[in-house]
Scaffold this active site. Structure first.
Site, short mmCIF file in Angstrom:
data_model
loop_
_atom_site.label_atom_id
_atom_site.label_comp_id
_atom_site.label_asym_id
_atom_site.label_seq_id
_atom_site.Cartn_x
_atom_site.Cartn_y
_atom_site.Cartn_z
CE LYS A 33 -154.95 -23.27 -10.64
NZ LYS A 33 -155.87 -23.46 -9.56
CG ASP A 44 -157.61 -20.91 -11.13
OD1 ASP A 44 -157.02 -21.38 -12.11
OD2 ASP A 44 -157.56 -21.41 -10.00
CB CYS A 67 -155.72 -20.55 -7.08
SG CYS A 67 -156.93 -21.83 -6.73
N1 TIU Z 1 -158.79 -20.29 -7.84
C1 TIU Z 1 -158.99 -20.29 -6.53
O1 TIU Z 1 -158.47 -19.43 -5.82
N2 TIU Z 1 -159.85 -21.26 -6.01
C2 TIU Z 1 -160.60 -21.09 -4.87
O2 TIU Z 1 -161.33 -21.98 -4.46
N3 TIU Z 1 -160.50 -19.87 -4.23
C3 TIU Z 1 -161.23 -19.44 -3.17
O3 TIU Z 1 -160.91 -18.37 -2.66
N4 TIU Z 1 -162.22 -20.16 -2.72
#
Ligand code: TIU
Length: 220
Positions: free
Chosen positions: A129, A24, A162
């Site tokens: 995802k 991500d 994530c």
């Molecule tokens: N990729 C991921 O970690 N999504 C989130 O929403 N992370 C947060 O820390 N908000």
């Protein structure tokens, strides 16, 4: 097998069964105006890991080792976004709302794309995802089995959301995970450290942790 210095004990890296999993690294999480900022976070500290991940990518590419990227994103019609996710909290912008980088966390929008410095190249796998964990409702597990990958070198954001969800999912599916501590970041430094501590405690109950320098020296 080669031994990578790691916590809580050396990681037995099988180079021919390992992939780099970059989680991500999207504008929505690391640039102002995206989903991460809409949740009330200062996103700038996350940008510090971009050069570290770029170095990891360069080495894996140079060695011909597999690279997998993920993006947390949803279909434009939001049919894969549970109401319980979209309606959580009271942010100024929700998933699917229009922001300066396009609709937040929507596939194909500028904000949902990977930052330029870490853009995937031909031959690398991209997993879109809808959840925090990269195995939930994605083909990742089947892809890893098909390519005989049993170990994941994990980088990306955010460490306790994530990244941790994905490592826990991977662990339950029989994959060994090595988290690269300077290639992952959180909006909350204490949560990053707590995640590393939790994963590596109890004899690597969730996985191992190392630095990019130690890992890259061994792979080179
Ligand atoms: N990729 C991921 O970690 N999504 C989130 O929403 N992370 C947060 O820390 N908000």
């Amino acid at each position: 097998m080669v031994s990578v210095p790691a916590l809580p004990f050396p990681f037995p890296l099988r180079v021919d069964e390992a992939a780099l999993l970059v989680i991500d690294m999207q504008r929505d999480f690391v640039e102002p105006g995206g989903f991460g900022e809409s949740l009330g976070n200062d996103v700038r500290p996350l940008q510090a890991i971009i050069p570290v991940i770029a170095d990891l990518l360069a080495l894996f590419r140079q060695q011909g080792l597999p690279v997998i990227h993920t993006r947390e994103c949803h279909r434009p019609d939001l049919t894969d976004c549970p109401k319980a996710k979209r309606n959580r909290g009271d942010p100024p912008l929700r998933i699917g709302d229009d922001g300066p980088m396009g609709r937040l966390l929507i596939a194909g929008e500028h904000g949902a794309g990977i930052v330029d410095a870490l853009a995937p190249i031909a031959g690398e796998t991209m997993i879109d995802k809808p959840g925090k964990g990269a195995f939930h409702a994605t083909p990742l597990g089947d892809e890893l089995v098909a390519h005989r990958i049993t170990q994941l070198v994990v980088a990306g954001v955010t460490t306790e959301v994530c990244v941790q969800s994905t490592i826990r999912e991977a662990n339950d599916r029989g994959f060994e995970c090595l988290l690269v501590t300077d290639a992952t970041e959180s909006y909350f430094p204490a949560f990053k450290q707590a995640t590393i501590d939790m994963l590596t405690a109890q004899g690597a109950i969730g996985g191992w942790a190392t630095s990019s320098g130690e890992l890259m020296e061994v792979i080179r």
